[in-house]
Scaffold this active site. Structure first.
Site, PDB file in Angstrom:
ATOM      1  N   ARG A   6      30.933 101.387  51.041  1.00 42.51           N
ATOM      2  CA  ARG A   6      30.811 100.675  49.772  1.00 42.51           C
ATOM      3  C   ARG A   6      32.169 100.088  49.429  1.00 42.51           C
ATOM      4  O   ARG A   6      33.217 100.668  49.744  1.00 42.51           O
ATOM      5  CB  ARG A   6      30.334 101.609  48.653  1.00 42.51           C
ATOM      6  CG  ARG A   6      28.867 102.017  48.763  1.00 42.51           C
ATOM      7  CD  ARG A   6      27.939 100.840  48.510  1.00 42.51           C
ATOM      8  NE  ARG A   6      26.528 101.197  48.537  1.00 42.51           N
ATOM      9  CZ  ARG A   6      25.739 101.094  49.604  1.00 42.51           C
ATOM     10  NH1 ARG A   6      26.257 100.684  50.762  1.00 42.51           N
ATOM     11  NH2 ARG A   6      24.456 101.399  49.530  1.00 42.51           N
TER      12      ARG A   6
ATOM     13  N   GLU B  58      30.222  91.983  44.351  1.00 50.69           N
ATOM     14  CA  GLU B  58      29.276  91.287  45.216  1.00 50.69           C
ATOM     15  C   GLU B  58      28.305  90.464  44.376  1.00 50.69           C
ATOM     16  O   GLU B  58      27.797  90.966  43.377  1.00 50.69           O
ATOM     17  CB  GLU B  58      28.512  92.296  46.090  1.00 50.69           C
ATOM     18  CG  GLU B  58      29.413  93.060  47.044  1.00 50.69           C
ATOM     19  CD  GLU B  58      28.661  94.059  47.914  1.00 50.69           C
ATOM     20  OE1 GLU B  58      27.410  94.129  47.816  1.00 50.69           O
ATOM     21  OE2 GLU B  58      29.307  94.774  48.699  1.00 50.69           O
TER      22      GLU B  58
ATOM     23  N   HIS C 213      27.099  91.798  52.934  1.00 50.19           N
ATOM     24  CA  HIS C 213      26.369  93.059  52.768  1.00 50.19           C
ATOM     25  C   HIS C 213      25.011  92.975  53.461  1.00 50.19           C
ATOM     26  O   HIS C 213      23.969  93.353  52.907  1.00 50.19           O
ATOM     27  CB  HIS C 213      26.184  93.387  51.287  1.00 50.19           C
ATOM     28  CG  HIS C 213      25.984  94.860  51.040  1.00 50.19           C
ATOM     29  ND1 HIS C 213      26.338  95.488  49.863  1.00 50.19           N
ATOM     30  CD2 HIS C 213      25.463  95.843  51.831  1.00 50.19           C
ATOM     31  CE1 HIS C 213      26.039  96.776  49.939  1.00 50.19           C
ATOM     32  NE2 HIS C 213      25.505  97.010  51.126  1.00 50.19           N
TER      33      HIS C 213
END
Length: 262
Positions: A175, A204, A223
């Site tokens: 993360r 993000e 991601h």
């Protein structure tokens, strides 16, 4: 219990790391049972980590620049086999990373929670989150595969980044907040790190103004490293297995622990 779904008692997540979601939505205070998709993403994330490390070890950024310039020059690169990587997080994803790298002839060291013992195939040495810093100067790549918890938030800060060798590679498939992103940018700008392969970020989508976009020694992935064509089938298998277990009164797979955050 959520007021709009008073009969909801179980949620099957589609990812392994759901701690942030559970806390952010306030569902951590509910009685809902959560199960994760742990095990569905280990292989694609391990492959992504391997690709990222090989990208820098084999000098692909330089070859790309030479190709654009129509430049031909003999050169020397490093060899992955015989190198050493450290995998932070020894859950399903970290174990798959360790397995894949060990098959490539790489010595793998692991980092896990203090007070626990680990026997992980392919891992020759295990450190805890409390004492792994001393080993950072001895690794060629640092691969983050841990959940975001109190132990791991901000784990890779400026001090620990400075402990890595100038040619070391950082891979983050964990993360974004596990890494101090500003400190990472400075390390890359100053040549104190060989490269970074990043699938996750502090914010993000990655903001358009982030310097990471334009750095030649960075791979930016939105991601999506775990998103492969077979992903839905794996997650569906986990869900249907858990549904059968629940209907039959058997223990569920991949139970989320509020205490641990994963």
């Amino acid at each position: 219990m959520p007021v709009n779904c008073p009969r909801l008692t179980w949620i099957q997540a589609t990812s392994a790391g759901i701690g942030q979601y559970v806390e952010r939505t306030g569902l951590a205070e509910s009685d809902i049972t959560f199960t994760t998709a742990a095990g569905a993403h280990g292989v694609p994330l391990a492959e992504f980590a391997l690709a990222g490390v090989l990208h820098f070890v084999k000098g692909l950024p330089r070859l790309r620049d030479w190709q654009r310039a129509h430049h031909w020059e003999s050169h020397t690169t490093r060899q992955l086999a015989g190198s050493r990587v450290m995998v932070v997080g020894l859950g399903g994803i970290g174990r798959e990373v360790a397995r894949l790298f060990s098959l490539m002839g790489v010595e793998v060291w692991g980092v896990g929670r203090p007070g626990r013992s680990y026997t992980v195939p392919g891992v020759s040495r295990v450190h805890s989150f409390l004492d792994f810093e001393a080993a950072l100067p001895d690794v060629d790549a640092l691969i983050l595969a841990c959940p975001l918890t109190g132990w791991t938030r901000g784990l890779i800060d400026e001090t620990r980044l400075r402990m890595l060798r100038p040619d070391a590679v950082l891979v983050n498939i964990a993360r974004g907040p596990v890494v101090d992103e500003e400190a990472l940018v400075e390390a890359l700008r100053e040549g104190r790190l060989g490269g970074a392969c990043l699938d996750v970020f502090a914010a993000e989508p990655l903001p358009a103004g982030s310097p990471l976009w334009d750095m030649d020694n960075v791979i930016v992935s939105p991601h999506s490293a775990s998103t492969v064509t077979t992903e839905n089938a794996y997650i569906t298998d986990i869900f249907t297995d858990n549904l059968r277990r629940r209907l039959e009164g058997r223990p569920l797979r991949n139970l989320y622990s509020r205490e641990n955050g994963y």
